[in-house]
Design a protein around this motif. Sequence first.
Motif, PDB file in Angstrom:
ATOM      1  N   HIS A  27       0.864  -1.180   0.000  1.00  0.00           N
ATOM      2  CA  HIS A  27       0.000   0.000   0.000  1.00  0.00           C
ATOM      3  C   HIS A  27       0.894   1.220   0.000  1.00  0.00           C
ATOM      4  O   HIS A  27       2.106   1.119   0.126  1.00  0.00           O
ATOM      5  CB  HIS A  27      -0.930  -0.003   1.219  1.00  0.00           C
ATOM      6  CG  HIS A  27      -0.245   0.421   2.483  1.00  0.00           C
ATOM      7  ND1 HIS A  27      -0.652   1.498   3.237  1.00  0.00           N
ATOM      8  CD2 HIS A  27       0.853  -0.080   3.114  1.00  0.00           C
ATOM      9  CE1 HIS A  27       0.153   1.635   4.273  1.00  0.00           C
ATOM     10  NE2 HIS A  27       1.062   0.691   4.234  1.00  0.00           N
ATOM     11  N   PHE A  28       0.280   2.384  -0.174  1.00  0.00           N
ATOM     12  CA  PHE A  28       1.040   3.626  -0.202  1.00  0.00           C
ATOM     13  C   PHE A  28       0.818   4.377   1.106  1.00  0.00           C
ATOM     14  O   PHE A  28      -0.314   4.722   1.454  1.00  0.00           O
ATOM     15  CB  PHE A  28       0.628   4.494  -1.396  1.00  0.00           C
ATOM     16  CG  PHE A  28       1.176   3.987  -2.696  1.00  0.00           C
ATOM     17  CD1 PHE A  28       2.424   4.406  -3.134  1.00  0.00           C
ATOM     18  CD2 PHE A  28       0.457   3.086  -3.475  1.00  0.00           C
ATOM     19  CE1 PHE A  28       2.944   3.939  -4.325  1.00  0.00           C
ATOM     20  CE2 PHE A  28       0.977   2.609  -4.667  1.00  0.00           C
ATOM     21  CZ  PHE A  28       2.225   3.039  -5.095  1.00  0.00           C
ATOM     22  N   ALA A  29       1.900   4.627   1.838  1.00  0.00           N
ATOM     23  CA  ALA A  29       1.851   5.366   3.095  1.00  0.00           C
ATOM     24  C   ALA A  29       2.214   6.820   2.831  1.00  0.00           C
ATOM     25  O   ALA A  29       3.290   7.117   2.286  1.00  0.00           O
ATOM     26  CB  ALA A  29       2.824   4.761   4.105  1.00  0.00           C
ATOM     27  N   ALA A  30       1.318   7.716   3.202  1.00  0.00           N
ATOM     28  CA  ALA A  30       1.532   9.139   2.943  1.00  0.00           C
ATOM     29  C   ALA A  30       2.613   9.700   3.844  1.00  0.00           C
ATOM     30  O   ALA A  30       2.719   9.343   5.020  1.00  0.00           O
ATOM     31  CB  ALA A  30       0.233   9.906   3.150  1.00  0.00           C
ATOM     32  N   GLN A  31       3.454  10.571   3.276  1.00  0.00           N
ATOM     33  CA  GLN A  31       4.439  11.305   4.056  1.00  0.00           C
ATOM     34  C   GLN A  31       3.903  12.708   4.336  1.00  0.00           C
ATOM     35  O   GLN A  31       2.963  13.170   3.687  1.00  0.00           O
ATOM     36  CB  GLN A  31       5.771  11.382   3.290  1.00  0.00           C
ATOM     37  CG  GLN A  31       6.393  10.012   3.039  1.00  0.00           C
ATOM     38  CD  GLN A  31       7.709  10.097   2.278  1.00  0.00           C
ATOM     39  OE1 GLN A  31       7.950  11.062   1.560  1.00  0.00           O
ATOM     40  NE2 GLN A  31       8.540   9.087   2.428  1.00  0.00           N
ATOM     41  N   ASN A  32       4.484  13.367   5.322  1.00  0.00           N
ATOM     42  CA  ASN A  32       4.021  14.708   5.665  1.00  0.00           C
ATOM     43  C   ASN A  32       4.131  15.644   4.458  1.00  0.00           C
ATOM     44  O   ASN A  32       5.157  15.648   3.781  1.00  0.00           O
ATOM     45  CB  ASN A  32       4.857  15.285   6.810  1.00  0.00           C
ATOM     46  CG  ASN A  32       4.523  14.659   8.143  1.00  0.00           C
ATOM     47  OD1 ASN A  32       3.424  14.171   8.352  1.00  0.00           O
ATOM     48  ND2 ASN A  32       5.488  14.664   9.052  1.00  0.00           N
ATOM     49  N   PRO A  33       3.103  16.425   4.189  1.00  0.00           N
ATOM     50  CA  PRO A  33       3.210  17.410   3.101  1.00  0.00           C
ATOM     51  C   PRO A  33       4.237  18.473   3.450  1.00  0.00           C
ATOM     52  O   PRO A  33       4.416  18.837   4.618  1.00  0.00           O
ATOM     53  CB  PRO A  33       1.795  17.998   3.008  1.00  0.00           C
ATOM     54  CG  PRO A  33       1.182  17.722   4.334  1.00  0.00           C
ATOM     55  CD  PRO A  33       1.788  16.457   4.837  1.00  0.00           C
ATOM     56  N   VAL A  34       4.921  18.972   2.441  1.00  0.00           N
ATOM     57  CA  VAL A  34       5.973  19.969   2.623  1.00  0.00           C
ATOM     58  C   VAL A  34       5.722  21.135   1.674  1.00  0.00           C
ATOM     59  O   VAL A  34       5.469  20.932   0.476  1.00  0.00           O
ATOM     60  CB  VAL A  34       7.372  19.376   2.344  1.00  0.00           C
ATOM     61  CG1 VAL A  34       8.448  20.437   2.538  1.00  0.00           C
ATOM     62  CG2 VAL A  34       7.639  18.174   3.240  1.00  0.00           C
ATOM     63  N   PHE A  35       5.762  22.350   2.213  1.00  0.00           N
ATOM     64  CA  PHE A  35       5.706  23.543   1.375  1.00  0.00           C
ATOM     65  C   PHE A  35       7.144  23.942   1.046  1.00  0.00           C
ATOM     66  O   PHE A  35       7.968  24.115   1.944  1.00  0.00           O
ATOM     67  CB  PHE A  35       5.005  24.698   2.093  1.00  0.00           C
ATOM     68  CG  PHE A  35       3.540  24.463   2.340  1.00  0.00           C
ATOM     69  CD1 PHE A  35       2.616  24.731   1.346  1.00  0.00           C
ATOM     70  CD2 PHE A  35       3.103  23.960   3.546  1.00  0.00           C
ATOM     71  CE1 PHE A  35       1.266  24.517   1.561  1.00  0.00           C
ATOM     72  CE2 PHE A  35       1.752  23.740   3.775  1.00  0.00           C
ATOM     73  CZ  PHE A  35       0.833  24.014   2.780  1.00  0.00           C
TER      74      PHE A  35
END
Length: 208
Positions: free
Chosen positions: A192-200
């Motif tokens: 499955h795909f584990a989301a990483q923290n979004p980064v600006f």
Amino acid sequence: ALILERTAMPEQSLSFGRADDSFSSDAGLMTKGPARAMAIAALRLEAEHTLWDLGAGSGAVGLEAAALLPRGRIFAVEREAVRAAIIFENRRRCEAWHLEIINAEMPACLKELPDPDRIFIGGGLYADNGITPDSCLAVACARLKPGGRLVANCILQASLHAALDYFRQMNWPVETTLLQTAQSQPLGASEHFAAQNPVFILAAAKPK
């Protein structure tokens, strides 16, 4: 004259696009691969540039950038002694000797460094009292050479909005990219795909 002869290859190649697990880190604290690649691309490095990597953590950004700066200089600034030691180890593995490590408090230590062509800020961008004239971002912007670029990775919304407001007050062109990634991980018999923290990712250009 001094002649140096290499007797063995480094443990790891000095290259752009290294895997995250090729770097030692403090409990995984580092700029992850996708954000690292986008930030380095946004810096628009040239071979002879001087780069400041501020709040360097593991040194991953500076070390990957070192592969693109064969005639340049990189200064990795990190206040935590444990993390600075990790940068020393990561540098040793790939023998990136043109990366210098500064274990000191920002922004006071920056006055000893040569003016940069490019700046990356991975940590220390924002404090509770906001961006003041003596804050890291303000001092870095003042020292950046005209025509230079500053790239900052932000996770906190407070950091993002404070930096954007600051750049707009100075009339610096600034672009913001929201990077959201997910990495495949085993799950049962599949993945499955584990989301990483979004980064600006903020990229600002200092007018000439």
